[in-house]
Motif scaffolding. Structure first.
Motif, PDB file in Angstrom:
ATOM      1  N   ASP A 344      29.577 -25.825  46.741  1.00 31.51           N
ATOM      2  CA  ASP A 344      29.440 -26.364  45.388  1.00 31.51           C
ATOM      3  C   ASP A 344      28.084 -27.021  45.179  1.00 31.51           C
ATOM      4  OD1 ASP A 344      31.919 -25.449  44.743  1.00 31.51           O
ATOM      5  OD2 ASP A 344      32.925 -27.401  44.880  1.00 31.51           O
ATOM      6  N   HIS A 347      25.529 -24.374  44.571  1.00 31.05           N
ATOM      7  CA  HIS A 347      25.616 -23.896  43.182  1.00 31.05           C
ATOM      8  C   HIS A 347      24.912 -24.852  42.226  1.00 31.05           C
ATOM      9  CE1 HIS A 347      29.579 -21.768  44.514  1.00 31.05           C
ATOM     10  NE2 HIS A 347      28.514 -21.079  44.864  1.00 31.05           N
ATOM     11  N   GLN A 348      25.147 -26.131  42.407  1.00 31.69           N
ATOM     12  CA  GLN A 348      24.523 -27.122  41.525  1.00 31.69           C
ATOM     13  C   GLN A 348      23.007 -27.088  41.651  1.00 31.69           C
ATOM     14  OE1 GLN A 348      26.425 -30.752  42.710  1.00 31.69           O
ATOM     15  NE2 GLN A 348      28.401 -30.202  41.817  1.00 31.69           N
ATOM     16  N   LEU A 352      23.843 -23.054  39.012  1.00 31.38           N
ATOM     17  CA  LEU A 352      24.993 -22.201  38.736  1.00 31.38           C
ATOM     18  C   LEU A 352      26.227 -23.051  38.465  1.00 31.38           C
ATOM     19  CD1 LEU A 352      24.483 -19.697  41.689  1.00 31.38           C
ATOM     20  CD2 LEU A 352      23.801 -19.355  39.309  1.00 31.38           C
ATOM     21  N   GLU A 353      27.202 -22.469  37.760  1.00 32.96           N
ATOM     22  CA  GLU A 353      28.465 -23.152  37.565  1.00 32.96           C
ATOM     23  C   GLU A 353      29.216 -23.215  38.893  1.00 32.96           C
ATOM     24  OE1 GLU A 353      30.831 -21.397  34.502  1.00 32.96           O
ATOM     25  OE2 GLU A 353      29.099 -20.948  33.242  1.00 32.96           O
ATOM     26  N   THR A 354      29.802 -24.367  39.213  1.00 30.97           N
ATOM     27  CA  THR A 354      30.497 -24.521  40.494  1.00 30.97           C
ATOM     28  C   THR A 354      31.760 -23.675  40.555  1.00 30.97           C
ATOM     29  OG1 THR A 354      31.641 -26.482  39.669  1.00 30.97           O
ATOM     30  CG2 THR A 354      29.583 -26.827  40.861  1.00 30.97           C
ATOM     31  N   GLY A 356      32.058 -20.746  38.603  1.00 32.62           N
ATOM     32  CA  GLY A 356      31.723 -19.540  37.854  1.00 32.62           C
ATOM     33  C   GLY A 356      31.857 -18.285  38.677  1.00 32.62           C
TER      34      GLY A 356
END
Length: 377
Positions: A344, A347-348, A352-354, A356
């Motif tokens: 996660d 992604h952050q 990116l969306e965690t 998504g």
């Protein structure tokens, strides 16, 4: 996933297994063989056309896995690592075939239960990938299979169950084959003597934090390898590289997304601390010349292939890692795969969306290696 000890490497070899089905090949009796890496030999398991109604290729390499042999250390996350290793193995086989001028095609879409039954595998061994190869082959008369007596070795008196791995794998099973979306082709290694590079290829323990800068033209060559298609039956590419650039000639330090053979800046400035922290605090991700975060469009892959797509994105990332391993060796550097990271948080940091459709699946670092005492002498 830190660089493995020799014992851990042997366990990883035990987790991946290889069966060879040959027909019409000079010097080989038609049949099914098991490759035994400890003695570099092929053990015949059956004579005749074991896979005549399963594949038209003169030679088919079947990559299978025993998940729990990897899970002793990595627990449920081992399913990812097994699929990474399968991607590395498929690319190694295809380049070896290409060095001999043989076309190849990887098949990931096949009826799992039918192949498992036909190969007479143990209950805990799963067929994961098929590599069809087209070496020169002569005419042959079809022969019914004649199995060699014997049972698969029992690897341990105790088998530890990992229910989450079993649930994941069961979700990815298929009941029938699908037509290939790509054609077989000769996959040639473009940078130097493949046989030499494959034999000297090693994983780096760590990299020199003040080591050499990765020169031109090494980095553009590696970007080309990351963008090149893969000859697989799932066809499309689903993995995109985000690259933490630390010491690359002509490229400002920062976080970039690879777009074909070009780069799009995502974050400017020193990314060494971020790359290491995101890779579970492993300093080699920050000491490298660059570290790649392979991010997969899992949503698109699974929309097309169902849960089977989860396997494919990890195979693809592993195959791209194998290309980087070889390219690093070709230009006098070294690479290492990193499977452990904070998903996660990655992604952050990448924007990116965690939750998504895009999911980080693999990290890989290339740099100036520290001396490895395991290779001394």
């Amino acid at each position: 996933m830190r660089p493995r000890t020799l014992a851990e490497r042997q366990a990883a070899l035990d987790a991946l297994r290889r069966e060879l089905a040959a027909r019409g090949l000079a010097g080989w009796e038609d049949g099914l063989y098991h490759y035994r890496p400890s003695s570099h030999m092929a053990e015949r398991r059956a004579r005749g056309g074991v896979l005549d109604d399963f594949t038209a290729a003169p030679l088919c390499v079947v990559l299978s896995s025993i998940f729990w042999r990897e899970a002793w250390k990595y627990r449920a996350r081992a399913y990812r690592y097994v699929n990474h290793d399968l991607g590395h193995a498929m690319m190694a086989v295809q380049y070896a075939a290409g060095a001999m001028g043989w076309p190849s095609l990887v098949r990931g879409i096949f009826p799992d239960a039918a192949w498992h039954s036909r190969l007479h595998l143990a209950a805990d061994e799963q067929v994961m990938l098929l590599i069809e190869l087209w070496p020169p082959a002569g005419p042959r008369a079809p022969q019914p299979p004649e199995w060699t007596p014997g049972e698969p070795n029992r690897l341990s008196a105790e088998v530890v169950e990992y229910p989450l791995i079993e649930q994941i794998h069961q979700a990815t099973l298929a009941s029938e084959a699908s037509p290939a979306f790509s054609q077989a082709r000769v996959e040639r290694w473009p940078h130097g003597d493949y046989a030499r590079l494959a034999r000297q290829r090693r994983s780096a323990l760590d990299f020199l934090p003040e080591g050499r800068v990765l020169p031109q033209p090494a980095f553009p060559a590696m970007l080309e390898l990351l963008a090149a298609p893969l000859p697989t039956d799932w066809g499309e590419r689903y993995v995109a590289p985000w690259i933490f650039v630390h010491r690359v000639e002509g490229v400002e330090p920062g976080l970039y997304r690879a777009e074909g053979t070009g780069l799009a800046l995502v974050r400017r400035g020193d990314q060494r601390g971020a790359a290491a922290a995101l890779s579970l605090g492993q300093e080699l991700a920050g000491n490298s010349c660059f570290t790649v975060s392979f991010v997969a469009d899992v949503g698109r892959a699974c929309a097309r292939f169902g849960p089977r797509g989860y396997r494919f994105v990890h195979h693809e990332a592993g195959a791209l890692g194998q290309r980087l391993y070889l390219a690093a060796e070709a230009f006098g550097f070294r690479g290492t795969g990193i499977g452990a990271f904070y998903d996660d948080h990655v992604h952050q940091w990448l924007g990116l969306e965690t939750a998504g459709p895009w999911q980080v699946v693999y990290h890989f670092a290339v740099g100036d290696p520290v001396p490895d005492p395991r290779l001394a002498g």
